[in-house]
Design a protein around this motif. Structure first.
Motif, PDB file in Angstrom:
ATOM      1  N   GLU A 211       0.859  -1.281  -0.066  1.00 57.93           N
ATOM      2  CA  GLU A 211       0.062  -0.019  -0.061  1.00 57.93           C
ATOM      3  C   GLU A 211       0.984   1.331  -0.117  1.00 57.93           C
ATOM      4  OE1 GLU A 211      -2.979   0.009   2.937  1.00 57.93           O
ATOM      5  OE2 GLU A 211      -3.229  -2.118   2.606  1.00 57.93           O
ATOM      6  N   PHE A 212       1.534   1.394  -1.164  1.00 63.68           N
ATOM      7  CA  PHE A 212       2.265   2.709  -1.101  1.00 63.68           C
ATOM      8  C   PHE A 212       1.633   4.025  -1.856  1.00 63.68           C
ATOM      9  CE2 PHE A 212       5.010  -1.084  -1.736  1.00 63.68           C
ATOM     10  CZ  PHE A 212       5.891  -0.845  -0.626  1.00 63.68           C
ATOM     11  N   GLU A 213       2.052   5.034  -1.420  1.00 66.28           N
ATOM     12  CA  GLU A 213       1.326   6.521  -2.223  1.00 66.28           C
ATOM     13  C   GLU A 213       2.306   7.259  -2.420  1.00 66.28           C
ATOM     14  OE1 GLU A 213      -1.872   7.868   0.148  1.00 66.28           O
ATOM     15  OE2 GLU A 213      -1.850   6.188   1.434  1.00 66.28           O
ATOM     16  N   GLY A 214       1.901   8.024  -3.516  1.00 67.48           N
ATOM     17  CA  GLY A 214       2.926   9.099  -3.792  1.00 67.48           C
ATOM     18  C   GLY A 214       3.854   9.043  -4.658  1.00 67.48           C
ATOM     19  N   THR A 215       4.934   9.829  -5.066  1.00 62.84           N
ATOM     20  CA  THR A 215       6.038   9.595  -5.998  1.00 62.84           C
ATOM     21  C   THR A 215       7.034  10.754  -5.163  1.00 62.84           C
ATOM     22  OG1 THR A 215       4.948  10.040  -7.773  1.00 62.84           O
ATOM     23  CG2 THR A 215       6.945  10.409  -8.242  1.00 62.84           C
ATOM     24  N   PRO A 216       8.329   9.794  -4.743  1.00 59.74           N
ATOM     25  CA  PRO A 216       8.332   8.339  -4.846  1.00 59.74           C
ATOM     26  C   PRO A 216       7.492   7.536  -3.942  1.00 59.74           C
ATOM     27  CG  PRO A 216      10.143   9.570  -3.416  1.00 59.74           C
ATOM     28  CD  PRO A 216       9.313  10.570  -4.174  1.00 59.74           C
ATOM     29  N   PRO A 217       7.154   6.415  -4.266  1.00 59.84           N
ATOM     30  CA  PRO A 217       6.284   5.676  -3.422  1.00 59.84           C
ATOM     31  C   PRO A 217       6.853   5.438  -1.944  1.00 59.84           C
ATOM     32  CG  PRO A 217       6.862   4.648  -5.501  1.00 59.84           C
ATOM     33  CD  PRO A 217       7.901   5.642  -5.295  1.00 59.84           C
ATOM     34  N   GLY A 218       5.957   5.887  -0.972  1.00 58.34           N
ATOM     35  CA  GLY A 218       6.143   5.746   0.482  1.00 58.34           C
ATOM     36  C   GLY A 218       4.763   5.135   0.933  1.00 58.34           C
ATOM     37  N   ILE A 219       4.875   5.299   2.291  1.00 57.93           N
ATOM     38  CA  ILE A 219       3.755   4.828   3.242  1.00 57.93           C
ATOM     39  C   ILE A 219       3.276   5.973   3.887  1.00 57.93           C
ATOM     40  CG2 ILE A 219       3.281   3.233   5.237  1.00 57.93           C
ATOM     41  CD1 ILE A 219       4.068   1.678   2.902  1.00 57.93           C
TER      42      ILE A 219
END
Length: 92
Positions: free
Chosen positions: A75-83
């Protein structure tokens, strides 16, 4: 594989989140938890911004467990992917 403890960041007032990181082996995973989620965990109305880092440290084990669960679920979000952790993530 679960994540390992990374760095405690700082409270970002504009976004109302506490930044921190977790480690996936040698790769750092950027994470954030909303201020409302931390307040909900402690059952308080509103913590002052200058007390957010201290609050994060008190709740760190629970926060990191939740971040690890979201990581394992992809369940990653954003750029770059994070939590990103919200109050919803701590409800059973």
């Amino acid at each position: 594989m679960t994540l390992a403890r990374g760095n405690a960041g700082a409270f970002e007032h504009n976004r109302m989140v506490m930044l921190f990181s977790m480690m996936d082996g040698s790769r750092e995973v950027g994470c954030a938890i909303s201020s409302s989620a931390m307040d909900d965990l402690e059952h308080v109305a509103r913590t002052r911004p200058e007390q957010r880092e201290e609050q994060f440290l008190r709740l760190r084990d629970r926060i990191e467990q939740c971040a690890s669960r979201k990581f394992l679920a992809g369940e990653f979000e954003g750029t770059p992917p994070g939590i990103i952790l919200r109050s919803l993530d701590f409800r059973s």
